[in-house]
Design a protein around this motif. Structure first.
Motif, PDB file in Angstrom:
ATOM      1  N   GLY A 179      43.519 -13.574  22.683  1.00 18.44           N
ATOM      2  CA  GLY A 179      43.569 -12.118  22.760  1.00 18.44           C
ATOM      3  C   GLY A 179      44.783 -11.549  22.059  1.00 18.44           C
ATOM      4  N   LEU A 180      45.958 -12.166  22.285  1.00 22.54           N
ATOM      5  CA  LEU A 180      47.192 -11.697  21.651  1.00 22.54           C
ATOM      6  C   LEU A 180      47.179 -11.967  20.156  1.00 22.54           C
ATOM      7  N   THR A 181      46.599 -13.104  19.750  1.00 21.50           N
ATOM      8  CA  THR A 181      46.531 -13.431  18.329  1.00 21.50           C
ATOM      9  C   THR A 181      45.637 -12.451  17.579  1.00 21.50           C
ATOM     10  N   LYS A 182      44.544 -12.060  18.197  1.00 25.20           N
ATOM     11  CA  LYS A 182      43.572 -11.194  17.540  1.00 25.20           C
ATOM     12  C   LYS A 182      43.977  -9.722  17.575  1.00 25.20           C
ATOM     13  N   LYS A 183      44.594  -9.294  18.684  1.00 27.30           N
ATOM     14  CA  LYS A 183      44.864  -7.862  18.854  1.00 27.30           C
ATOM     15  C   LYS A 183      46.342  -7.522  18.991  1.00 27.30           C
ATOM     16  N   GLY A 184      47.204  -8.550  19.056  1.00 29.23           N
ATOM     17  CA  GLY A 184      48.622  -8.275  19.261  1.00 29.23           C
ATOM     18  C   GLY A 184      48.864  -7.673  20.629  1.00 29.23           C
ATOM     19  N   LEU A 185      49.900  -6.855  20.737  1.00 34.30           N
ATOM     20  CA  LEU A 185      50.213  -6.237  22.030  1.00 34.30           C
ATOM     21  C   LEU A 185      49.132  -5.250  22.459  1.00 34.30           C
ATOM     22  N   GLY A 186      48.296  -4.828  21.500  1.00 32.28           N
ATOM     23  CA  GLY A 186      47.186  -3.945  21.841  1.00 32.28           C
ATOM     24  C   GLY A 186      46.196  -4.596  22.785  1.00 32.28           C
ATOM     25  N   TYR A 187      46.290  -5.929  22.917  1.00 33.12           N
ATOM     26  CA  TYR A 187      45.416  -6.653  23.845  1.00 33.12           C
ATOM     27  C   TYR A 187      45.570  -6.141  25.267  1.00 33.12           C
ATOM     28  N   PHE A 188      46.824  -5.764  25.625  1.00 32.15           N
ATOM     29  CA  PHE A 188      47.068  -5.322  26.993  1.00 32.15           C
ATOM     30  C   PHE A 188      46.494  -3.935  27.269  1.00 32.15           C
ATOM     31  N   ALA A 230      33.254 -18.308  27.731  1.00 39.33           N
ATOM     32  CA  ALA A 230      32.981 -16.893  27.993  1.00 39.33           C
ATOM     33  C   ALA A 230      34.271 -16.097  28.113  1.00 39.33           C
ATOM     34  N   TYR A 231      35.277 -16.655  28.786  1.00 36.02           N
ATOM     35  CA  TYR A 231      36.557 -15.957  28.929  1.00 36.02           C
ATOM     36  C   TYR A 231      37.245 -15.795  27.580  1.00 36.02           C
ATOM     37  N   ILE A 232      37.181 -16.826  26.733  1.00 37.12           N
ATOM     38  CA  ILE A 232      37.781 -16.731  25.399  1.00 37.12           C
ATOM     39  C   ILE A 232      37.050 -15.679  24.570  1.00 37.12           C
ATOM     40  N   GLY A 233      35.720 -15.690  24.642  1.00 35.55           N
ATOM     41  CA  GLY A 233      34.949 -14.682  23.923  1.00 35.55           C
ATOM     42  C   GLY A 233      35.253 -13.273  24.404  1.00 35.55           C
ATOM     43  N   GLU A 234      35.452 -13.124  25.701  1.00 35.42           N
ATOM     44  CA  GLU A 234      35.785 -11.810  26.263  1.00 35.42           C
ATOM     45  C   GLU A 234      37.140 -11.338  25.764  1.00 35.42           C
TER      46      GLU A 234
END
Length: 233
Positions: free
Chosen positions: A152-161, A223-227
């Protein structure tokens, strides 16, 4: 100050609980650390079985796979298809992780039912399948948690939160709690279906449920990784 004292007392209480043990255990002292060698030994055996079987099977690859190569081909295709279904088009890098989780749990559970661990005598305690130990289940669940936070952090950065305040900031506590309950759900899966030493008909059922357990864990992990890649639906 009272809040700080209360927090320290709570942490001390949790530390005391962490020292509670069920049954007898055999430890190795490595430096300043105590290592639970029962789990370590049986985990090494499981890893050796996996590495040995794959090495022997793929050392002479055939254009048209047969025997063991055909079996591992089906296993790989199954894990790849399941990862693609749950994660999406970017599933490729996560096939090794999902596959490792599935095979380790699967072989660990089967080793508990098929290998005569009890004939090996230890000064304290006895050998059993790695997944019989709560520490193993917790580590596997935490590894999965690290994986989906990482992606999540790799794909979206801090925007993940930002997902924690979607669709409304009012749901912030619930969304945070959801991420903490994910590893708990994985632990429940591993604890609830651990096979026991039972008569042969029931043992066969245990072998079947061991495979289901590995499948459920791997499916939830994917599923959690995909989410994490897609954010909250």
């Amino acid at each position: 100050m009272n809040v700080l004292s209360c927090s320290i007392n709570t942490l001390n209480g949790l530390y005391d609980i962490s020292g509670v043990e069920a049954g007898q255990h055999f430890y190795w002292q490595i430096g300043g650390f105590q290592v639970h060698d029962q789990v370590l030994i049986t985990s090494w055996v499981v890893i050796a079985i996996l590495l040995g079987s794959t090495t022997i099977t793929v050392r002479n690859p055939q254009t048209i796979p047969t025997g063991g190569q055909n079996f591992f081909k089906y296993v790989l295709e199954f894990i790849r298809d399941m990862s693609k279904t749950k994660i999406g088009e970017e599933y490729g890098p996560w096939v090794p992780f999902i596959g490792t989780m599935f095979l380790f749990i699967f072989v660990s559970n089967w080793s508990g039912a098929l290998l005569p661990w009890k004939i090996i005598q230890l000064p304290h305690g006895e050998l059993a399948a790695p997944t019989n130990d709560i520490n193993t289940t917790i580590v596997l669940a935490l590894l999965t948690s690290v994986a989906y936070f990482y992606v999540g952090l790799t794909k979206k950065g801090l925007g993940y939160f930002g997902k924690y305040i979607q669709p409304t900031p009012i749901l912030l506590p619930i969304n945070i709690l959801e991420d903490f309950t994910k590893p708990l759900s994985l632990i429940v899966v591993l604890v609830s279906l651990v096979p026991l030493v039972v008569p042969i008909p029931v043992m066969l059922l245990g072998l079947f449920t061991s495979g289901i357990q590995a499948l459920i864990f791997a499916t939830l992990a994917a599923a959690y990784i995909g989410e994490s890649m897609e954010g909250h639906n």
